[in-house]
Every structure is written in structure tokens, then in C-alpha cells.
Write an enzyme that holds these catalytic residues in place. Structure first.
Site, PDB file in Angstrom:
ATOM      1  N   HIS A 191       1.476  11.189  -2.075  1.00  0.00           N
ATOM      2  CA  HIS A 191       0.306  10.902  -1.461  1.00  0.00           C
ATOM      3  C   HIS A 191      -0.624  12.190  -1.229  1.00  0.00           C
ATOM      4  O   HIS A 191      -0.110  12.998  -0.564  1.00  0.00           O
ATOM      5  CB  HIS A 191       0.701  10.446   0.074  1.00  0.00           C
ATOM      6  CG  HIS A 191      -0.511   9.788   0.760  1.00  0.00           C
ATOM      7  ND1 HIS A 191      -0.633   9.847   2.257  1.00  0.00           N
ATOM      8  CD2 HIS A 191      -1.743   9.200   0.416  1.00  0.00           C
ATOM      9  CE1 HIS A 191      -1.835   9.216   2.395  1.00  0.00           C
ATOM     10  NE2 HIS A 191      -2.475   8.816   1.146  1.00  0.00           N
ATOM     11  N   HIS A 209       0.913  -1.066   0.129  1.00  0.00           N
ATOM     12  CA  HIS A 209       0.074  -0.039  -0.063  1.00  0.00           C
ATOM     13  C   HIS A 209       0.842   1.165   0.148  1.00  0.00           C
ATOM     14  O   HIS A 209       1.914   1.251   0.486  1.00  0.00           O
ATOM     15  CB  HIS A 209      -0.890  -0.144   0.970  1.00  0.00           C
ATOM     16  CG  HIS A 209      -1.759   1.403   1.633  1.00  0.00           C
ATOM     17  ND1 HIS A 209      -1.541   2.135   2.385  1.00  0.00           N
ATOM     18  CD2 HIS A 209      -2.642   1.736   0.744  1.00  0.00           C
ATOM     19  CE1 HIS A 209      -1.998   3.172   2.376  1.00  0.00           C
ATOM     20  NE2 HIS A 209      -2.888   3.127   1.375  1.00  0.00           N
TER      21      HIS A 209
END
Length: 596
Positions: free
Chosen positions: A172, A126
């Protein structure tokens, strides 16, 4: 004598290290399989068959093992190698060596690899590009390379326009993570994708691009991967190909761009900037993993049982206006299409007989769905892919319990590989199986249907299939890998071993040896039994701690071993640090046996 002088004397007396001595049971076995104090290749062959359950070993293979064992012993003693049998000390050294470890080291793939991808657990990461926490750590290709070197087969990249809006960055979204360019990540993936495993690498893309940047991303992907890129045109797959047929291939998985138009409202998305609660790995050993039923019941008492909403990607960052003109070359690259988990669960969990897809749920949504639709999840994952990912609160890159996903058939249990703690040790342990190739065949229990087309009910208690008997003889190597004062400034450590099973709720438990005081080479000789209803999903967990009366017990190492790949007999068990890196010297000597 002063207190200080007394301590110095005590320090010198207690730190004198004795040589490791074989336990009595090992001495008895040597007597049984030797003659006149020497174990020949023929004796070793008998030992391997009778004790180590290597029934098919030939005399020639035993001679090869003997030759390797003799070389190991002679190198240790720094004497010239010559053919001769093993004495007791040599046999003991052989048992503790890498020639005799608890899980096969030959890296051979032994599962059937010709079934569809949906029939396998896949080693999944992830936010693979992050070097640390989820809020302000650097984005880099370094953790991507490290993940691939560890056998990870699913890499996640979050694509965003760069500051000039003319290129694609990986970062992110909505955080302070400094970006890395997409092209750099793609080149590193190609270079390292198949160094450890020849089986396919899947790249899951989180797409926040305008159509022109989608086209640019497609061009980069095509140029970097060329012929090794697996595509299926604009058509959806009717069934996933097998890992065997996809050897050496790169596969792109994301949502078809138009589906972002139907994304949910911003308020429904996890807020990644919230402060994370204390992670599960800080709880008491085993409590966070051993009783899944209680955890799921507790969750259901605190959550409503409403329908699950789509939680894929940071959809609150999407601008619907930029998705009106979709780059066809980008859409053409998507071989595994990600669908929506929006609306009634019974609808998006319906199995389509014509096409397959991937659905993503965060860890909390998985529990909610599993509580109310466990059998539907298993039926869905027999044909389709299910990806589970950490909730947004895990800003420290901690992880969750992977067993809940695995026991419901989820193939892609996505973990923060840059994280830490017990859940990650379980993930690392699971994918030691099947030669460490990153693909583990799911148990038949999760793949079959009965005569009435019914699937396994994960809430049903099954009968015991086998019992694993474990004996912990002894351990050694800490005096080589740790400073003499690491555990205690004035005396040797007081080691004990925690040993248990992580698996389905009925199988999960933990036990503990006695603590051996003041000994760098502790001998326990403690034996335990673990009844197993689903041994295919069971992981043997081992942790060594140093008992401290006044403080938290010091960590002395850990390992997780898939029970399905456990070598029976008397075996050396390599021990790993908190990051999952193997200690050079620390090992346990244990015995494993399966009984009905």
C-alpha cells in the site's frame, strides 16, 4: 450466609441445563404428520410439500432425507442405525440439523450465467493483500488465499518497484506496510482461484511501475497463468463476455498506462494517513444501514454538488516521465480497461455503444453521483462496470454501506475483507446467494429499459411486491460454543434477537424479540412481518444479543441471508461470529413465509 457463599449456591442452581424441548407448534405439526408417534418417509414427504413448500419433492427423495435424518439421530444417541421412522425427538433434531438449513447447502448455481459480466454483482475485495489495517499491517498472499476460499472473485494488487528497482512488490503506497513479491501473489491466486468457484477471477491492478517493470510484470503474469489468462489484444471489448464463457479464466483490469498522464493533482486524493472517524458499524444497530435516504440527504447538505474527479489509484505517486514508453506486452494483458471519472459527470457516465469500460468511485463520490445522477448510474451499469471502494479515512480497514452501490447497479462493491463489522456481514450474506459462486445476477429492475428507453429511478417509491413473515421459535448451542461464564458470571444469559431487513430504503427496518431471562436454550415464539418492494435486493439480518442492564449488551452471534435464496418453511438458521465464521453448534429455529 455470606454474600460470597450465596453467589456460589446461586451459580450452581442456575447453571443446571435442561434439554431443549420442541415448541408447541412443532409438537402439533408432528401430530399432524405422523401416526402412532412415528413419522414415516411418506409422512415426511407430505410435511416437506405442505409446510416446507418443497412441492416437487418425490417420495424417493423424501426417503433419502429420512435415511439421513435417522442416521443423524442414531449417531447422536450412539445406537446402531436401522430403518424406522422418526419420533417427536428425532423430528425435532432433524429440524435443527444441517439437513434443514435456511439457505440451500448444495452449492448449486441457479442464476442465468450467460449474460454479460455487467449484469452481475461480483464479490470484490479491496487491497486484498493486507493482513490488517491500511497503514502498517503486513502485505501477504495469505489474505488473498483466504478471500478466494471465501468465494471472492475480484482481487486487488497495488504494484510498486521494489527497493532495488529491479522487481515488482505489492504494498500500500505511502504507508509502512511491509511488501510481498508480486510473483508470490500471482502463484497463490492461480493455486486457489477456482477451488470454491469455477467462475472467473478478476485481478484489478493499481500500477506504479516503470515501463521496464511493466514488461517484467507482464512476463510474470503470462508465465504463471498461461492459457487461463483471458486477453483481447489491443482492442477494447464491445461487450463484456459472460461468466459462463469465462469459467476457469483469469482477467486483468487496470487503466491503460497512458491515462495516468492525465491524473489529477495530489491535493484531490484522499489522504490515507489521516485518523479515521468512528466507523459506521459502531453506531446503533440498523441506524447506519436502514435509512439510506436520510444518509444521502445528509451527505448532500454537507457537500457541494460539483463534478466528480477521478479517484482511481494513488495517482499522486505517479511520475509522468516514466510513462512515456509503454510496454506493449503489458498493455496487451488488460482485458477490462478502467476509464476516467474526471470532468463533467454527464460525460464519463455516457454509455458508449461501441466499447465498454470500468469506472471507479470511492464511497463518498458514489453518494454524490447517486444523489444527482441516479438513473444515469443505472443506465451506465447496464453495459459497463462500476467499482466502488472505501474512502482513504478507513485506515482501520472498516467498510461502508454496500446497498447504496448495489441499488444503483454497481457490480464491484469493493470491501476490506480483513475488516470487521455489520457492513461486512451484509457483503458475506449477499454472496451466499447463487451457490456462493461469487456472481449474483442483478435484479431485472436494474437491467431493463421501458418502451421510452427509460431506466428505473432509484428514488421512486415502488409498491410492495411481497411480505416476508418471520417467526423466531427458539435457539440453542451457546452452552456448547461459549464458556459458562462468558455472558454472566453468576447466571445463564438473557438472550434476545434483533431481526431486520437491509435493502432499498423503503424496505430497511429492524425489530426485536423479548428477552428471555436466565436460559441457555431460549424460546421466544415471536413473529414479525416485513413488506418488501425490492425483495431481490433484500437481506434478512439476524443478531442475537445478551441483555445487560448496566453495560453494552453482549454479542451472541449473527447471520445475513439473501431473501432471494431463503428456503421457506421451518428452518434451522446457522449463526456466525463477528468475523463471519460459523459457530459449530449455535442455531436458531425459525419459520419463513412469503405472502402477497
Amino acid at each position: 450466609m455470606s454474600k460470597q457463599t450465596y453467589r456460589i449456591c446461586c451459580f450452581q442452581r442456575k447453571f443446571k441445563l435442561k434439554e431443549a424441548e420442541a415448541p408447541d407448534e412443532i409438537k402439533d405439526l408432528f401430530e399432524r404428520f405422523s401416526e402412532n408417534g412415528i413419522m414415516t418417509a411418506e409422512h415426511l414427504c407430505e410435511f416437506l410439500k405442505d409446510v416446507q413448500s418443497e412441492e416437487n419433492i418425490t417420495k424417493e427423495e423424501a426417503e433419502t432425507v429420512m435415511e439421513s435424518a435417522l442416521k443423524l439421530v442414531h449417531e447422536h444417541l450412539n445406537i446402531v442405525f436401522h430403518r424406522k421412522g422418526l419420533n417427536l425427538d428425532g423430528f425435532f433434531r432433524y429440524l435443527f440439523s444441517d439437513l434443514n438449513v435456511s439457505i440451500s447447502t448444495d452449492k448449486k448455481v441457479h442464476h442465468d450465467m450467460t449474460a454479460p459480466l455487467s449484469h452481475y454483482f461480483i464479490y470484490t475485495s479491496h487491497n486484498t493483500y493486507l493482513t490488517g489495517n491500511q497503514l502498517n499491517s503486513d502485505c501477504s498472499d495469505v489474505p488473498i488465499i483466504k478471500a478466494l476460499q471465501q468465494g471472492v472473485r475480484v482481487i486487488e494488487l497495488d504494484m510498486w518497484p521494489n527497493s532495488s528497482k529491479d522487481n515488482v512488490d505489492i504494498l500500500h503506497g505511502g504507508t509502512l506496510t511491509p511488501p510481498v513479491e508480486l510473483i508470490q501473489c500471482l502463484k497463490s491466486i492461480k493455486e486457489h482461484a477456482f477451488v470454491v468457484s469455477e467462475y472467473p477471477v478478476i485481478i484489478t491492478l493499481e500500477d506504479h511501475l516503470t515501463p521496464d517493470l511493466q514488461a517484467k510484470a507482464a512476463e510474470m503474469v503470462t508465465q504463471v497463468f498461461g492459457d487461463i489468462l483471458f486477453t483481447c489484444g489491443a482492442e477494447c471489448l464491445s461487450e463484456f463476455p459472460s461468466p459462463e464463457s469465462l469459467k476457469g479464466r483469469i482477467i486483468i483490469s487496470t487503466k491503460p498506462p497512458k491515462e495516468y498522464l492525465e491524473s489529477k493533482k495530489p491535493s484531490e486524493k484522499d489522504n490515507g494517513s489521516q485518523n479515521g472517524k468512528k466507523s459506521s458499524e459502531e453506531k446503533a444497530w440498523g441506524a447506519e444501514l436502514s435509512d439510506l435516504s436520510q444518509k444521502m440527504i445528509a451527505y448532500s447538505e454537507n457537500k457541494d454538488n460539483g463534478e466528480c474527479q477521478d479517484d482511481e489509484a494513488d495517482s499522486h505517486h505517479e511520475n509522468p516521465n516514466i510513462q512515456q514508453n509503454i510496454a506493449p506486452e503489458y498493455k496487451h494483458l488488460i482485458a477490462i480497461q478502467a476509464g476516467k471519472s474526471k470532468g463533467p459527470t454527464s460525460e464519463w457516465l455516457t454509455v458508449d455503444p461501441i466499447k465498454v469500460k470500468r469506472i471507479s468511485l470511492n464511497e463518498e463520490k458514489l453518494i454524490n453521483v447517486a444523489l444527482n445522477h441516479g438513473k444515469d448510474l443505472i443506465r451506465f451499469t447496464q453495459r459497463n462496470l462500476l467499482r466502488v471502494y472505501p474512502k482513504g479515512m478507513r485506515v482501520d480497514s472498516s467498510n461502508y454501506n454496500p446497498l447504496i452501490g448495489w441499488m444503483h447497479g454497481a457490480q464491484m462493491v469493493a470491501f476490506n475483507m480483513q475488516g470487521h463489522g455489520r457492513p461486512l456481514w451484509l457483503m458475506q450474506g449477499m454472496f451466499k446467494a447463487n451457490g456462493g459462486c461469487g456472481y449474483v445476477k442483478k435484479p431485472e429492475l436494474l437491467l431493463k429499459t421501458d418502451a421510452n428507453n427509460e431506466v428505473h429511478d432509484p428514488k421512486r417509491l415502488l409498491s410492495v411486491k411481497t411480505t416476508l413473515k418471520v417467526k423466531v421459535y427458539m435457539g440453542k448451542g451457546w452452552h456448547l460454543d461459549f464458556k459458562r461464564t462468558h455472558f454472566d458470571a453468576y447466571s445463564p444469559p438473557d438472550f434476545y434477537v434483533k431481526i431486520g431487513i437491509a435493502g432499498v430504503p423503503a424496505d430497511s427496518r429492524v425489530k426485536k424479540t423479548k428477552a428471555i431471562e436466565d436460559n441457555w436454550i431460549p424460546t421466544w415464539n415471536d413473529e414479525f412481518e416485513f413488506p418488501l418492494t425490492v425483495p431481490e435486493l433484500a437481506l434478512l439480518r439476524v443478531e442475537v444479543h445478551e441483555y445487560d442492564m448496566s453495560e453494552i449488551d453482549d454479542f451472541g452471534g449473527q447471520t445475513c441471508i439473501p431473501v432471494s435464496d431463503l428456503r421457506t418453511g421451518i428452518r434451522a438458521v446457522p449463526i456466525y461470529n463477528e468475523k463471519g465464521e460459523k459457530y459449530p453448534s449455535v442455531k436458531l429455529l425459525m419459520r419463513f413465509e412469503f405472502v402477497k
